[in-house]
Design a protein around this motif. Sequence first.
Motif, short mmCIF file in Angstrom:
data_model
loop_
_atom_site.label_atom_id
_atom_site.label_comp_id
_atom_site.label_asym_id
_atom_site.label_seq_id
_atom_site.Cartn_x
_atom_site.Cartn_y
_atom_site.Cartn_z
N LEU A 151 -4.87 13.02 -2.59
CA LEU A 151 -5.43 11.95 -2.82
C LEU A 151 -6.40 11.64 -3.76
CD1 LEU A 151 -5.36 9.03 -1.14
CD2 LEU A 151 -7.57 9.80 0.15
N GLY B 193 -10.04 6.02 -5.53
CA GLY B 193 -10.12 4.62 -4.79
C GLY B 193 -10.32 4.92 -3.50
N ASP B 194 -10.70 5.91 -2.60
CA ASP B 194 -11.00 6.00 -1.15
C ASP B 194 -12.54 6.54 -1.43
OD1 ASP B 194 -10.84 6.12 1.69
OD2 ASP B 194 -8.78 5.71 1.03
N ASP B 195 -13.04 6.71 -0.37
CA ASP B 195 -14.23 7.30 -0.31
C ASP B 195 -14.28 8.37 -0.88
OD1 ASP B 195 -15.67 5.38 1.51
OD2 ASP B 195 -14.34 5.96 3.05
N ALA B 196 -13.52 9.48 -0.88
CA ALA B 196 -13.33 10.57 -1.49
C ALA B 196 -11.89 11.13 -1.90
CB ALA B 196 -14.01 11.79 -0.51
N ALA B 197 -11.86 12.00 -2.67
CA ALA B 197 -10.39 12.42 -2.87
C ALA B 197 -10.21 13.68 -2.20
CB ALA B 197 -10.46 12.99 -4.58
N VAL B 198 -8.92 13.96 -2.18
CA VAL B 198 -8.45 15.23 -1.24
C VAL B 198 -7.59 16.11 -2.12
CG1 VAL B 198 -7.19 16.17 0.51
CG2 VAL B 198 -8.47 13.90 0.82
N VAL B 199 -7.97 17.21 -2.42
CA VAL B 199 -7.42 18.29 -3.59
C VAL B 199 -6.94 19.48 -2.86
CG1 VAL B 199 -7.74 19.36 -5.68
CG2 VAL B 199 -8.89 17.53 -5.43
N LEU C 146 -14.09 15.48 -11.43
CA LEU C 146 -14.63 14.25 -10.99
C LEU C 146 -15.52 13.72 -12.08
CD1 LEU C 146 -14.39 16.13 -8.02
CD2 LEU C 146 -14.73 13.70 -7.15
N LEU C 147 -15.73 12.34 -12.19
CA LEU C 147 -16.69 11.92 -13.45
C LEU C 147 -17.44 10.97 -12.81
CD1 LEU C 147 -17.25 11.33 -16.39
CD2 LEU C 147 -15.45 9.46 -16.08
N GLY D 216 -11.47 11.56 -8.94
CA GLY D 216 -12.44 10.50 -8.48
C GLY D 216 -13.73 10.47 -9.39
N GLY D 217 -14.50 9.52 -9.38
CA GLY D 217 -15.72 9.28 -10.05
C GLY D 217 -16.54 8.06 -9.46
N ASP D 218 -17.47 7.60 -10.56
CA ASP D 218 -18.59 6.57 -10.17
C ASP D 218 -18.90 6.18 -11.54
OD1 ASP D 218 -20.14 4.94 -8.91
OD2 ASP D 218 -21.74 6.41 -8.72
N VAL D 219 -19.16 4.84 -11.76
CA VAL D 219 -19.76 4.19 -12.96
C VAL D 219 -20.79 3.30 -12.63
CG1 VAL D 219 -18.93 2.69 -14.86
CG2 VAL D 219 -17.19 4.38 -13.84
N VAL E 261 -9.48 20.51 -0.20
CA VAL E 261 -10.74 20.20 -0.14
C VAL E 261 -11.11 18.66 -0.40
CG1 VAL E 261 -11.14 20.69 -2.65
CG2 VAL E 261 -13.17 20.60 -1.32
N ALA F 17 -13.60 15.69 -1.89
CA ALA F 17 -14.38 15.83 -3.12
C ALA F 17 -14.89 14.26 -3.42
CB ALA F 17 -13.83 16.57 -4.15
N THR F 18 -16.24 14.16 -3.54
CA THR F 18 -16.52 12.67 -4.16
C THR F 18 -17.81 12.90 -4.83
OG1 THR F 18 -17.31 10.45 -3.17
CG2 THR F 18 -18.19 12.40 -1.81
N THR F 19 -18.09 11.89 -5.74
CA THR F 19 -19.13 12.17 -6.42
C THR F 19 -19.94 10.53 -6.75
OG1 THR F 19 -19.96 13.13 -8.81
CG2 THR F 19 -18.16 11.33 -8.91
N MET G 19 -13.99 10.50 5.53
CA MET G 19 -12.60 10.71 5.29
C MET G 19 -12.22 11.45 6.38
SD MET G 19 -12.23 9.38 2.37
CE MET G 19 -10.14 10.11 2.28
N ARG H 74 -8.43 4.28 3.42
CA ARG H 74 -8.74 3.06 3.97
C ARG H 74 -7.38 2.11 4.00
NH1 ARG H 74 -12.81 2.15 -1.44
NH2 ARG H 74 -14.49 3.32 -0.69
#
Lengths: 319, 319
Positions: free
Chosen positions: A29, A32-38, A91-92, A125-128, B45, B47-49, B83, B152
Amino acid sequence: MKGTVGELGEFGLIRELTARLPSTPAVELGPGDDAAVVAAPDQRVVATTDILLEGRHFRRDWSTAYDVGRKAAAQNLADVAAMGAVPTALLLGLVVPADLPATWPVELMDGIRDECHVAGAAVVGGDVVRGDVITVAITALGDLRGKDAVTRSGAKPGDVVAVTGWLGWSAAGHAVLSRGFRSPRAFVEAHRRPEPPYHAGPAAAELGATSMTDVSDGLVADLGHIAEASEVRIDLKAADFDVPAQMSDIGQAVGVDPLQWVLSGGEDHAIVATFPPEVKLPARWRVIGEVGRAGGKPQVTVDGAPWDTAGGWDHFGEQ
Amino acid sequence: MKGTVGELGEFGLIRELTARLPSTPAVELGPGDDAAVVAAPDQRVVATTDILLEGRHFRRDWSTAYDVGRKAAAQNLADVAAMGAVPTALLLGLVVPADLPATWPVELMDGIRDECHVAGAAVVGGDVVRGDVITVAITALGDLRGKDAVTRSGAKPGDVVAVTGWLGWSAAGHAVLSRGFRSPRAFVEAHRRPEPPYHAGPAAAELGATSMTDVSDGLVADLGHIAEASEVRIDLKAADFDVPAQMSDIGQAVGVDPLQWVLSGGEDHAIVATFPPEVKLPARWRVIGEVGRAGGKPQVTVDGAPWDTAGGWDHFGEQ
């Protein structure tokens, strides 16, 4: 693309940044969601984080946004490789001024994406957020593929010390740039965009490396971390290093011993490791010294003497 | 502890920050190497930032360093829980001015550590650099324990919408603080230190939640993300919300409809999810609406009408 990040808005910018991100099989994943899945097939995940500031870690007049992205990604992905792991995801976290042209973060992301591609990873994933100082916070993840992590603490007396990748090129490029020149290009390029030998990390683990790190602070400084963590001494021989003729020329032009760049310059993200002496190392590894018993300071010697590691980097120390 | 972070130096500060960090069984290798190694038994895993800036996301005159740490960790750990995953680890990138008292980052880390403890996670790595604006970049990791991630995008017409945790408390506390008051304490505390219901995320996944998110931008805004990703409409009923008497009193005092805080206030990190109608929800979940078929805008209604989500948050939009 026209306009500033302020005009584009947070959600508009995030849309632009994520629009062209490719996926990989490891990404279950993406953004775009609350968190990614790797994927973490090894049942362990390797994780590292770095934070870079404009003016301190990069300059917009020296490096393009694309190059800053390549470099920021490279230094984190190299940390993952230096554990013996294969990079999987990144993640950025990004701080950008509202008046920054929107092309800047988009090109930064292009650079991050392309460096991830080289390393086999994906941006997940990321945050800006808006702020006064451009800040790039990166977290990289990796998978150990069933092998033990290669830490800094496993070097043993009798091991050989070997390195692969570039040494001193980024520092020589920095010396050129800081004197107002833009050439020789190869060194300037090396400063703007390091090329860590990602594959060498997992390969070294496979070969039986006893300790490993990437060269980010400078070879002597980083080997000092291994010496301290492993409670050993590390003895290097200057004659075992290859100083390219062009690097010597730059050194002469600017009045610096180029060996200083090779031994103290960081940011090329070469990978240095220790191996049991019986290990047959592939051709791209260069043996540069050996591990001895700890016996007081210094823990790293060059031709038997301490090396004045003026390039050692303390982010708070410099004025 | 005396002095500034500049006097302590980068390595001294990192030593202080990592000295008192506890480990957990999930931590195979903690801070101090090129990267950390964290258990990922599920073979995936999460992951979120997030990146937080002084002045934008927190104020030193409103919140202690400890509270900033609790809150910064909470908002990332809540994303992991939302998640359906159990938080395992956290990494910290930190920018601090050289003249900042060294106690500030140390207390920040205490707050991060304690919030991690509440969520069952551990701090496993980080990076510290000097800069002008205090910046806290956090990445949180988690494990799905064999369950599918709850995104979501899975809400279906006929599902019920339910929430657990606090709603509007942080926004009411913010309203109090921004008018120069320090009480009522419960709301000020809620603004300084959210209490996300971490356990509710994995529990909701177990119960069969079809979609889920944590409330960080405001309930209507965050349900809007679910409505958009799931291509559904979400209809809330105002009468199903419980506005505490004390919150109504604050609303009256400052001239704000408290329902605005409940529906548009973020940062409490409540968890909202959709469930098939036949699921028996535990007592702490409150049903607040239902999922309908998408039919143009708005995608989220309150008592059948659009809700003016003035609290929706665009970091670039505000002036």
